[in-house]
Design a protein around this motif. Structure first.
Motif, PDB file in Angstrom:
ATOM      1  N   UNK A   1       0.792  -1.217   0.000  1.00  0.00           N
ATOM      2  CA  UNK A   1       0.000   0.000   0.000  1.00  0.00           C
ATOM      3  C   UNK A   1       0.826   1.268   0.000  1.00  0.00           C
ATOM      4  N   UNK A   2       2.116   1.163   0.370  1.00  0.00           N
ATOM      5  CA  UNK A   2       2.990   2.329   0.427  1.00  0.00           C
ATOM      6  C   UNK A   2       3.957   2.392  -0.734  1.00  0.00           C
ATOM      7  N   UNK A   3       4.503   1.226  -1.120  1.00  0.00           N
ATOM      8  CA  UNK A   3       5.510   1.218  -2.171  1.00  0.00           C
ATOM      9  C   UNK A   3       5.382  -0.022  -3.037  1.00  0.00           C
ATOM     10  N   UNK A   4       5.879   0.100  -4.268  1.00  0.00           N
ATOM     11  CA  UNK A   4       6.099  -1.040  -5.152  1.00  0.00           C
ATOM     12  C   UNK A   4       7.601  -1.122  -5.366  1.00  0.00           C
ATOM     13  N   UNK A   5       8.193  -2.242  -4.964  1.00  0.00           N
ATOM     14  CA  UNK A   5       9.640  -2.397  -5.051  1.00  0.00           C
ATOM     15  C   UNK A   5       9.981  -3.603  -5.909  1.00  0.00           C
ATOM     16  N   UNK A   6      11.161  -3.567  -6.491  1.00  0.00           N
ATOM     17  CA  UNK A   6      11.627  -4.686  -7.302  1.00  0.00           C
ATOM     18  C   UNK A   6      13.104  -4.912  -7.075  1.00  0.00           C
ATOM     19  N   UNK A   7      13.555  -6.148  -7.318  1.00  0.00           N
ATOM     20  CA  UNK A   7      14.971  -6.469  -7.132  1.00  0.00           C
ATOM     21  C   UNK A   7      15.328  -7.701  -7.943  1.00  0.00           C
TER      22      UNK A   7
ATOM     23  N   UNK B   1      20.256  -5.773  -7.707  1.00  0.00           N
ATOM     24  CA  UNK B   1      19.659  -4.567  -8.291  1.00  0.00           C
ATOM     25  C   UNK B   1      18.381  -4.304  -7.515  1.00  0.00           C
ATOM     26  N   UNK B   2      18.110  -3.035  -7.180  1.00  0.00           N
ATOM     27  CA  UNK B   2      16.903  -2.719  -6.415  1.00  0.00           C
ATOM     28  C   UNK B   2      16.315  -1.404  -6.881  1.00  0.00           C
ATOM     29  N   UNK B   3      14.991  -1.326  -6.927  1.00  0.00           N
ATOM     30  CA  UNK B   3      14.310  -0.095  -7.311  1.00  0.00           C
ATOM     31  C   UNK B   3      12.936  -0.056  -6.649  1.00  0.00           C
ATOM     32  N   UNK B   4      12.353   1.134  -6.523  1.00  0.00           N
ATOM     33  CA  UNK B   4      10.995   1.231  -5.978  1.00  0.00           C
ATOM     34  C   UNK B   4      10.330   2.534  -6.385  1.00  0.00           C
ATOM     35  N   UNK B   5       8.999   2.539  -6.280  1.00  0.00           N
ATOM     36  CA  UNK B   5       8.172   3.708  -6.550  1.00  0.00           C
ATOM     37  C   UNK B   5       7.082   3.788  -5.478  1.00  0.00           C
ATOM     38  N   UNK B   6       6.585   4.989  -5.170  1.00  0.00           N
ATOM     39  CA  UNK B   6       5.415   5.096  -4.282  1.00  0.00           C
ATOM     40  C   UNK B   6       4.195   4.453  -4.947  1.00  0.00           C
ATOM     41  N   UNK B   7       3.353   3.829  -4.149  1.00  0.00           N
ATOM     42  CA  UNK B   7       2.148   3.181  -4.664  1.00  0.00           C
ATOM     43  C   UNK B   7       1.027   4.203  -4.860  1.00  0.00           C
ATOM     44  N   UNK B   8       0.540   4.361  -6.090  1.00  0.00           N
ATOM     45  CA  UNK B   8      -0.599   5.268  -6.323  1.00  0.00           C
ATOM     46  C   UNK B   8      -1.911   4.540  -6.052  1.00  0.00           C
ATOM     47  N   UNK B   9      -2.104   4.145  -4.801  1.00  0.00           N
ATOM     48  CA  UNK B   9      -3.157   3.190  -4.448  1.00  0.00           C
ATOM     49  C   UNK B   9      -4.565   3.674  -4.759  1.00  0.00           C
ATOM     50  N   UNK B  10      -4.768   4.979  -4.826  1.00  0.00           N
ATOM     51  CA  UNK B  10      -6.127   5.500  -5.008  1.00  0.00           C
ATOM     52  C   UNK B  10      -6.280   6.345  -6.268  1.00  0.00           C
ATOM     53  N   UNK B  11      -5.317   6.263  -7.152  1.00  0.00           N
ATOM     54  CA  UNK B  11      -5.395   7.095  -8.359  1.00  0.00           C
ATOM     55  C   UNK B  11      -6.242   6.441  -9.442  1.00  0.00           C
ATOM     56  N   UNK B  12      -5.769   5.353 -10.004  1.00  0.00           N
ATOM     57  CA  UNK B  12      -6.535   4.618 -11.019  1.00  0.00           C
ATOM     58  C   UNK B  12      -5.843   3.283 -11.229  1.00  0.00           C
TER      59      UNK B  12
END
Length: 314
Positions: free
Chosen positions: A13-19, A29-40
Motif C-alpha cells: 500500500x505504500x511502495x512497489x519495489x523490485x529487485x 539490483x533494487x528499485x521502488x516507486x510510491x504506490x498510487x493506491x487511489x489514483x486509477x
C-alpha cells in the motif's frame, strides 16, 4: 552467461519495489516507486511496469530464471490475480499474466505479502530453523504468513496466515474487507494514529500525526499515545494466541513500520500475550522483532521464485 538470479516484486500500500536476487538472498539490483493506491487502475499498472522495466533493463536481467511476487492481499495464486484491501483501484487484477507477458514468459510465482515476509524470516531472519512460526507485517495493513513443519505454508491461493483479517472484536468497526473488528482495524499504523487522534492526542513539536509520531509521544510518556499502542498490542496478542492455539507455532515474528516502535509495542504485547496465550502448549511461545528489515518483502518474493525452480531456500 549463468542463469543464477530470480526477480522479485513487492507490492504494498505504500511502495512497489523490485529487485534481482541471488540464491543467497543478496539483492543485486533494487528499485521502488510510491504506490498510487487511489489514483486509477491504469496508474497502478503503469507504476508496476516502471519498476519491472528498471529490472528488465539492467544488464543482470539476462541471468534471471524466474520471478516471484509478494503482494498485499488477498491474492489468488491459482488465477494469478490480486485484490489488495489497501489498494482499492485493483480488484481481480490479472497481475501474473501482465508480468509474464512483460518478461517474455518467465515462470512467475504469486504469494501474499505476509507469506513473503514469512519466507524471508524463515530463510534469513528470526524464524530461521524454526519448525513452526507466524511472521507478521504490521504497517499500512496487517498481514502474515505461516511456517508449519519446517516449511513455508502459503495455502492453495497464497493467503494462508492472513492474520490481519481475523476478527478480534465481534462488535467492532467495519473493515474495508467487509468483516468487523479485524486486527487491521485496531493494529495497523494508520489505525493506531487515527485512534490516538480520536482520543484527543495531538502531535508535539517535531512530531507528525502518524504511527511513528504516536510512538515517539508514547516513548516520552504521553498516556494517550501509550493507550493507542496498548490497544493495538491487545488485538495482536489475541490473534497471535489464537493462531498458536490452532497450529502450535513456536515463535511469532513481527516486522513492518509499526514494529519499529520497539518496546512501545513489544512491552504491552508481551503482557497481553500472557492474558491470551494461557493453555500449556502455547505459554512458551517466543516473540521477536523481524530482522530482515525493509527489504523482507523482496527477499520473501525471491524465495517464492526460487521455489518455482525447486531451489529450497526457505
Amino acid at each position: 552467461m549463468p542463469q543464477d538470479l530470480v526477480a522479485a516484486l513487492d507490492i504494498g500500500g505504500t511502495k512497489i519495489a523490485g529487485a534481482l536476487v541471488d540464491a543467497g538472498g543478496s539483492l543485486l539490483v533494487r528499485t521502488q516507486r510510491p504506490t498510487p493506491a487511489r489514483e486509477s487502475a491504469e496508474r497502478m499498472s503503469a507504476t508496476a511496469d516502471d519498476v519491472l522495466g528498471e529490472l528488465t533493463s539492467a544488464p543482470e536481467w539476462q541471468r534471471v530464471r524466474a520471478l516471484g511476487i509478494g503482494s498485499a492481499g488477498p491474492v489468488d495464486a491459482k488465477a494469478g490475480t490480486v485484490s489488495p484491501v489497501n489498494i482499492p483501484v485493483w480488484r481481480d487484477h490479472p497481475l501474473v499474466a501482465g508480468v509474464r507477458e512483460r518478461t517474455g514468459g518467465l515462470p512467475v510465482s504469486l504469494v501474499g505479502d505476509g507469506v513473503a515476509i514469512a519466507a524471508a524470516e524463515h530463510w534469513q531472519g528470526a524464524a530461521r530453523g524454526r519448525a513452526g512460526a507466524l511472521c507478521m507485517v504490521v504497517s499500512t495493513g496487517v498481514g502474515g504468513g505461516l511456517v508449519l513443519d519446517g516449511a513455508l505454508h502459503p495455502g492453495p491461493t497464497g493467503n494462508a496466515g492472513h492474520i490481519g483479517h481475523i476478527s478480534v472484536d465481534m462488535d467492532g468497526e467495519l473493515c474495508p474487507c467487509g468483516s468487523r473488528g479485524c486486527v487491521e482495524t485496531l493494529a495497523s499504523g494508520t489505525n493506531i494514529a487515527r485512534h490516538a487522534l480520536d482520543s484527543g492526542w495531538r502531535p508535539g513539536p517535531g512530531q507528525d500525526a502518524t504511527a511513528a509520531g504516536v510512538a515517539a509521544a508514547a516513548r516520552a510518556g504521553d498516556p494517550l499515545a501509550r493507550a493507542a499502542y496498548a490497544r493495538a498490542a491487545r488485538a495482536l496478542a489475541a490473534a497471535i494466541a489464537a493462531t498458536a492455539t490452532l497450529v502450535e507455532i513456536e515463535i511469532a515474528v513481527i516486522g513492518g513500520g509499526v514494529a519499529r516502535a520497539g518496546e512501545v509495542l513489544f512491552e504491552p504485547l508481551r503482557e497481553e500475550l500472557k492474558r491470551y496465550a494461557t493453555l500449556s502448549f502455547v505459554q512458551g511461545l517466543d516473540l521477536a522483532p523481524a530482522t530482515t528489515g525493509t527489504d523482507a518483502g523482496l527477499v520473501g518474493a525471491a524465495a517464492a521464485g526460487w521455489k518455482l525452480l525447486d531451489v529450497q531456500v526457505a
